[in-house]
Design a protein around this motif. Structure first.
Motif, PDB file in Angstrom:
ATOM      1  N   VAL A   9     -46.893  -5.636 -23.122  1.00 53.41           N
ATOM      2  CA  VAL A   9     -47.780  -4.470 -23.158  1.00 53.41           C
ATOM      3  C   VAL A   9     -48.280  -4.134 -21.764  1.00 53.41           C
ATOM      4  O   VAL A   9     -48.289  -2.975 -21.343  1.00 53.41           O
ATOM      5  CB  VAL A   9     -48.966  -4.725 -24.107  1.00 53.41           C
ATOM      6  N   PHE A  10     -48.706  -5.156 -21.019  1.00 55.92           N
ATOM      7  CA  PHE A  10     -49.262  -4.936 -19.687  1.00 55.92           C
ATOM      8  C   PHE A  10     -48.214  -4.353 -18.748  1.00 55.92           C
ATOM      9  O   PHE A  10     -48.499  -3.421 -17.984  1.00 55.92           O
ATOM     10  CB  PHE A  10     -49.787  -6.251 -19.108  1.00 55.92           C
ATOM     11  N   PHE A  11     -46.992  -4.870 -18.799  1.00 58.42           N
ATOM     12  CA  PHE A  11     -45.962  -4.405 -17.870  1.00 58.42           C
ATOM     13  C   PHE A  11     -45.533  -2.977 -18.180  1.00 58.42           C
ATOM     14  O   PHE A  11     -45.377  -2.156 -17.267  1.00 58.42           O
ATOM     15  CB  PHE A  11     -44.748  -5.332 -17.918  1.00 58.42           C
ATOM     16  N   VAL A  12     -45.364  -2.650 -19.460  1.00 57.83           N
ATOM     17  CA  VAL A  12     -44.974  -1.290 -19.827  1.00 57.83           C
ATOM     18  C   VAL A  12     -46.085  -0.304 -19.453  1.00 57.83           C
ATOM     19  O   VAL A  12     -45.828   0.773 -18.899  1.00 57.83           O
ATOM     20  CB  VAL A  12     -44.647  -1.201 -21.335  1.00 57.83           C
ATOM     21  N   ALA A  13     -47.337  -0.698 -19.730  1.00 60.75           N
ATOM     22  CA  ALA A  13     -48.458   0.158 -19.348  1.00 60.75           C
ATOM     23  C   ALA A  13     -48.561   0.278 -17.829  1.00 60.75           C
ATOM     24  O   ALA A  13     -48.938   1.332 -17.300  1.00 60.75           O
ATOM     25  CB  ALA A  13     -49.763  -0.407 -19.921  1.00 60.75           C
ATOM     26  N   GLY A  14     -48.211  -0.789 -17.119  1.00 57.11           N
ATOM     27  CA  GLY A  14     -48.209  -0.747 -15.657  1.00 57.11           C
ATOM     28  C   GLY A  14     -47.186   0.239 -15.114  1.00 57.11           C
ATOM     29  O   GLY A  14     -47.444   0.935 -14.120  1.00 57.11           O
ATOM     30  N   LEU A  15     -46.016   0.317 -15.771  1.00 59.24           N
ATOM     31  CA  LEU A  15     -45.016   1.317 -15.384  1.00 59.24           C
ATOM     32  C   LEU A  15     -45.581   2.728 -15.526  1.00 59.24           C
ATOM     33  O   LEU A  15     -45.376   3.589 -14.671  1.00 59.24           O
ATOM     34  CB  LEU A  15     -43.766   1.178 -16.261  1.00 59.24           C
ATOM     35  N   ALA A  16     -46.324   2.943 -16.618  1.00 59.96           N
ATOM     36  CA  ALA A  16     -46.919   4.263 -16.840  1.00 59.96           C
ATOM     37  C   ALA A  16     -48.025   4.534 -15.823  1.00 59.96           C
ATOM     38  O   ALA A  16     -48.173   5.663 -15.344  1.00 59.96           O
ATOM     39  CB  ALA A  16     -47.470   4.351 -18.265  1.00 59.96           C
ATOM     40  N   PHE A  22     -56.617  -4.038 -22.990  1.00 55.89           N
ATOM     41  CA  PHE A  22     -56.591  -4.962 -24.123  1.00 55.89           C
ATOM     42  C   PHE A  22     -55.588  -6.100 -23.887  1.00 55.89           C
ATOM     43  O   PHE A  22     -55.794  -7.222 -24.359  1.00 55.89           O
ATOM     44  CB  PHE A  22     -56.227  -4.224 -25.412  1.00 55.89           C
ATOM     45  N   ALA A  23     -54.497  -5.817 -23.165  1.00 51.63           N
ATOM     46  CA  ALA A  23     -53.444  -6.818 -22.968  1.00 51.63           C
ATOM     47  C   ALA A  23     -53.929  -8.032 -22.180  1.00 51.63           C
ATOM     48  O   ALA A  23     -53.399  -9.133 -22.338  1.00 51.63           O
ATOM     49  CB  ALA A  23     -52.248  -6.188 -22.256  1.00 51.63           C
ATOM     50  N   VAL A  24     -54.946  -7.833 -21.316  1.00 57.45           N
ATOM     51  CA  VAL A  24     -55.409  -8.958 -20.486  1.00 57.45           C
ATOM     52  C   VAL A  24     -56.517  -9.759 -21.164  1.00 57.45           C
ATOM     53  O   VAL A  24     -56.913 -10.810 -20.649  1.00 57.45           O
ATOM     54  CB  VAL A  24     -55.913  -8.457 -19.112  1.00 57.45           C
ATOM     55  N   ILE A  25     -57.007  -9.293 -22.319  1.00 57.35           N
ATOM     56  CA  ILE A  25     -58.082 -10.017 -22.989  1.00 57.35           C
ATOM     57  C   ILE A  25     -57.608 -11.394 -23.444  1.00 57.35           C
ATOM     58  O   ILE A  25     -58.346 -12.384 -23.366  1.00 57.35           O
ATOM     59  CB  ILE A  25     -58.631  -9.191 -24.174  1.00 57.35           C
ATOM     60  N   GLY A  26     -56.351 -11.480 -23.902  1.00 59.26           N
ATOM     61  CA  GLY A  26     -55.805 -12.778 -24.279  1.00 59.26           C
ATOM     62  C   GLY A  26     -55.793 -13.748 -23.115  1.00 59.26           C
ATOM     63  O   GLY A  26     -56.095 -14.942 -23.263  1.00 59.26           O
ATOM     64  N   VAL A  27     -55.466 -13.261 -21.929  1.00 61.67           N
ATOM     65  CA  VAL A  27     -55.472 -14.107 -20.722  1.00 61.67           C
ATOM     66  C   VAL A  27     -56.888 -14.570 -20.406  1.00 61.67           C
ATOM     67  O   VAL A  27     -57.114 -15.737 -20.071  1.00 61.67           O
ATOM     68  CB  VAL A  27     -54.878 -13.326 -19.526  1.00 61.67           C
ATOM     69  N   VAL A  28     -57.849 -13.661 -20.520  1.00 62.74           N
ATOM     70  CA  VAL A  28     -59.253 -14.014 -20.269  1.00 62.74           C
ATOM     71  C   VAL A  28     -59.723 -15.064 -21.272  1.00 62.74           C
ATOM     72  O   VAL A  28     -60.442 -16.007 -20.915  1.00 62.74           O
ATOM     73  CB  VAL A  28     -60.142 -12.754 -20.338  1.00 62.74           C
ATOM     74  N   LYS A  57     -49.008   4.376 -30.678  1.00 62.65           N
ATOM     75  CA  LYS A  57     -48.455   3.828 -31.922  1.00 62.65           C
ATOM     76  C   LYS A  57     -47.779   2.467 -31.746  1.00 62.65           C
ATOM     77  O   LYS A  57     -47.533   1.770 -32.734  1.00 62.65           O
ATOM     78  CB  LYS A  57     -47.449   4.814 -32.523  1.00 62.65           C
ATOM     79  N   VAL A  58     -47.451   2.105 -30.497  1.00 59.95           N
ATOM     80  CA  VAL A  58     -46.763   0.830 -30.265  1.00 59.95           C
ATOM     81  C   VAL A  58     -47.626  -0.120 -29.442  1.00 59.95           C
ATOM     82  O   VAL A  58     -47.981  -1.219 -29.893  1.00 59.95           O
ATOM     83  CB  VAL A  58     -45.405   1.064 -29.558  1.00 59.95           C
ATOM     84  N   LEU A  59     -47.966   0.296 -28.220  1.00 60.76           N
ATOM     85  CA  LEU A  59     -48.659  -0.621 -27.313  1.00 60.76           C
ATOM     86  C   LEU A  59     -50.072  -0.956 -27.768  1.00 60.76           C
ATOM     87  O   LEU A  59     -50.500  -2.112 -27.685  1.00 60.76           O
ATOM     88  CB  LEU A  59     -48.683  -0.035 -25.896  1.00 60.76           C
ATOM     89  N   LEU A  60     -50.827   0.037 -28.233  1.00 57.34           N
ATOM     90  CA  LEU A  60     -52.206  -0.218 -28.660  1.00 57.34           C
ATOM     91  C   LEU A  60     -52.273  -1.172 -29.855  1.00 57.34           C
ATOM     92  O   LEU A  60     -53.017  -2.169 -29.812  1.00 57.34           O
ATOM     93  CB  LEU A  60     -52.914   1.101 -28.960  1.00 57.34           C
ATOM     94  N   PRO A  61     -51.494  -0.936 -30.940  1.00 60.77           N
ATOM     95  CA  PRO A  61     -51.511  -1.916 -32.044  1.00 60.77           C
ATOM     96  C   PRO A  61     -51.042  -3.309 -31.618  1.00 60.77           C
ATOM     97  O   PRO A  61     -51.611  -4.315 -32.057  1.00 60.77           O
ATOM     98  CB  PRO A  61     -50.554  -1.306 -33.070  1.00 60.77           C
ATOM     99  N   LEU A  62     -50.020  -3.370 -30.750  1.00 58.87           N
ATOM    100  CA  LEU A  62     -49.538  -4.673 -30.280  1.00 58.87           C
ATOM    101  C   LEU A  62     -50.612  -5.418 -29.503  1.00 58.87           C
ATOM    102  O   LEU A  62     -50.805  -6.625 -29.691  1.00 58.87           O
ATOM    103  CB  LEU A  62     -48.299  -4.479 -29.390  1.00 58.87           C
ATOM    104  N   SER A  63     -51.317  -4.707 -28.624  1.00 60.87           N
ATOM    105  CA  SER A  63     -52.343  -5.360 -27.810  1.00 60.87           C
ATOM    106  C   SER A  63     -53.496  -5.854 -28.678  1.00 60.87           C
ATOM    107  O   SER A  63     -54.038  -6.947 -28.442  1.00 60.87           O
ATOM    108  CB  SER A  63     -52.863  -4.397 -26.736  1.00 60.87           C
ATOM    109  N   MET A  64     -53.880  -5.082 -29.685  1.00 60.91           N
ATOM    110  CA  MET A  64     -54.955  -5.513 -30.573  1.00 60.91           C
ATOM    111  C   MET A  64     -54.527  -6.688 -31.445  1.00 60.91           C
ATOM    112  O   MET A  64     -55.297  -7.639 -31.672  1.00 60.91           O
ATOM    113  CB  MET A  64     -55.412  -4.331 -31.441  1.00 60.91           C
ATOM    114  N   ALA A  65     -53.279  -6.656 -31.921  1.00 61.22           N
ATOM    115  CA  ALA A  65     -52.764  -7.784 -32.699  1.00 61.22           C
ATOM    116  C   ALA A  65     -52.712  -9.047 -31.848  1.00 61.22           C
ATOM    117  O   ALA A  65     -53.008 -10.152 -32.325  1.00 61.22           O
ATOM    118  CB  ALA A  65     -51.369  -7.447 -33.237  1.00 61.22           C
ATOM    119  N   ASN A  66     -52.363  -8.884 -30.571  1.00 64.02           N
ATOM    120  CA  ASN A  66     -52.302 -10.023 -29.661  1.00 64.02           C
ATOM    121  C   ASN A  66     -53.677 -10.678 -29.489  1.00 64.02           C
ATOM    122  O   ASN A  66     -53.801 -11.918 -29.452  1.00 64.02           O
ATOM    123  CB  ASN A  66     -51.764  -9.574 -28.306  1.00 64.02           C
ATOM    124  N   ILE A  67     -54.727  -9.853 -29.408  1.00 66.58           N
ATOM    125  CA  ILE A  67     -56.093 -10.379 -29.280  1.00 66.58           C
ATOM    126  C   ILE A  67     -56.471 -11.175 -30.530  1.00 66.58           C
ATOM    127  O   ILE A  67     -57.002 -12.301 -30.442  1.00 66.58           O
ATOM    128  CB  ILE A  67     -57.098  -9.235 -29.057  1.00 66.58           C
TER     129      ILE A  67
END
Length: 333
Positions: free
Chosen positions: A203-210, A167-173, A310-320
């Motif tokens: 969001v992308f960087f934190v998810a990338g760490l995981a 979801f984090a890269v959808i804004g870039v697309v 609870k954090v990254l998913l809502p943030l990524s959707m709000a970003n879109i």
């Protein structure tokens, strides 16, 4: 003749990529130990070669010559298949990664990528998702409780973080109007996406760490409570495959961060060659990965899940949603 030359260039590029990725752990393991040493006010490797430069070579020789042990009760086929499944996807993904536009060699224009796919981002996420099977199979096939727990953690962790990562890269697309990584970089010729997409980058960087299973998200390995987790029973060259895979994913996430949010090979202020700009940016984010490993404590498993859902998913959707609204406002007459 032109077809033969084109095929030869493709083979050469692929061979070069494979060679770089296979040799990548040699400098990175040395750098990781040295950076850790200086952060902890010690020297790091010093004994094998000048400042321990030959220590990674010694480690490589040890891994290649170490006994290849397979537990008696293990599923031998899946046990052998798992390291290959973990190693292959990060290598395949780099086929779609551009490292620049073109360079002129002996009057011939050579592109700095193997393939400029118009759905490169989709290809990257679909292929890299296969890597999790290597970890899961490795843990389950070992027939060890620690390894199985590590593989189960990995399964939940990957699912939890791949969704917000996508979801984090959808804004870039939306900004680039393309899923081609080359077009994404071209769209940042004037302003890098980090200016428009700071939340997407976070969001992308934190998810990338995981995804890379690095501290503070290395719950799949967790030496303190799982004794190395999914690869506890692996030794020798099979363990080396998992290690190379981890460093390949660290490099891949760093490359994607640079391409998607930091302008790729586009420079700023200082007139350096585009390829040098690209390499310097990647090196910075690889350093950040190492820096985080020796700075932050490991999260508990419930905290890991909470951050993802609870954090990254809502943030990524709000970003879109916000990106779409702003683009609509700008495009409105």
């Amino acid at each position: 003749m032109e077809l033969i030359v084109a095929l030869g260039l493709i083979v050469l590029k692929v061979a070069l990529l494979i060679a770089i990725l296979l040799l990548l752990p040699l400098p990175l393991t040395w750098l990781e130990r040295k950076i850790a040493g200086h952060m902890q006010q010690r020297m790091g490797p010093m004994r094998v070669g000048w400042h321990g430069l030959l220590q990674p070579v010694a480690d490589g020789i040890k891994l290649l010559t170490k006994e290849d042990h397979i537990p008696a009760e293990a599923d031998r086929f899946l046990f052998k298949l798992a390291p290959i499944l973990a190693l292959a996807p990060p290598f395949v993904v780099f086929v779609a990664i551009p490292f620049g536009e073109t360079v002129s060699v002996l009057g011939h224009e050579i592109t700095l990528y193997v393939s400029n796919m118009n759905v490169a981002l989709l290809f990257v996420f679909s292929v890299i998702g296969i890597e999790v099977y290597g970890v899961i199979f490795g843990g389950w096939a070992s027939n060890s409780k620690y390894a199985v727990l590590g593989s189960l953690r990995t399964c939940a962790q990957m699912i939890s973080y791949e969704i917000p990562m996508g979801f984090a890269v959808i804004g870039v697309v939306m900004l680039a109007q393309s899923m081609s990584l080359v077009e994404v970089v071209r769209a940042q010729a004037d302003v890098w996406n980090i200016v428009y997409q700071p939340v997407g980058f976070f969001v992308f960087f934190v998810a990338g760490l995981a995804e890379a299973q690095r501290i503070p998200f290395d719950l799949a390995e967790a030496e303190g409570d799982l004794g190395a987790g999914f690869h506890t029973e692996y030794s020798g060259i099979r363990f080396a495959f998992f290690m190379v895979s981890e460093y390949a994913i660290v490099l891949l996430v760093s490359v994607l961060v640079v391409i998607l949010f930091f302008g790729g090979w586009n420079g700023v202020l200082i007139p350096l060659p585009p390829l040098l700009w690209f390499v310097l940016k990647i090196a910075f984010f690889v350093y950040v990965f190492i820096w985080f490993r020796f700075t932050f404590p490991r999260y508990r498993y419930d905290q890991l899940m909470a951050i993802g859902w609870k954090v990254l998913l809502p943030l990524s959707m709000a970003n879109i949603i916000i990106t779409g609204v702003l683009l609509g406002v700008v495009a409105a007459p």
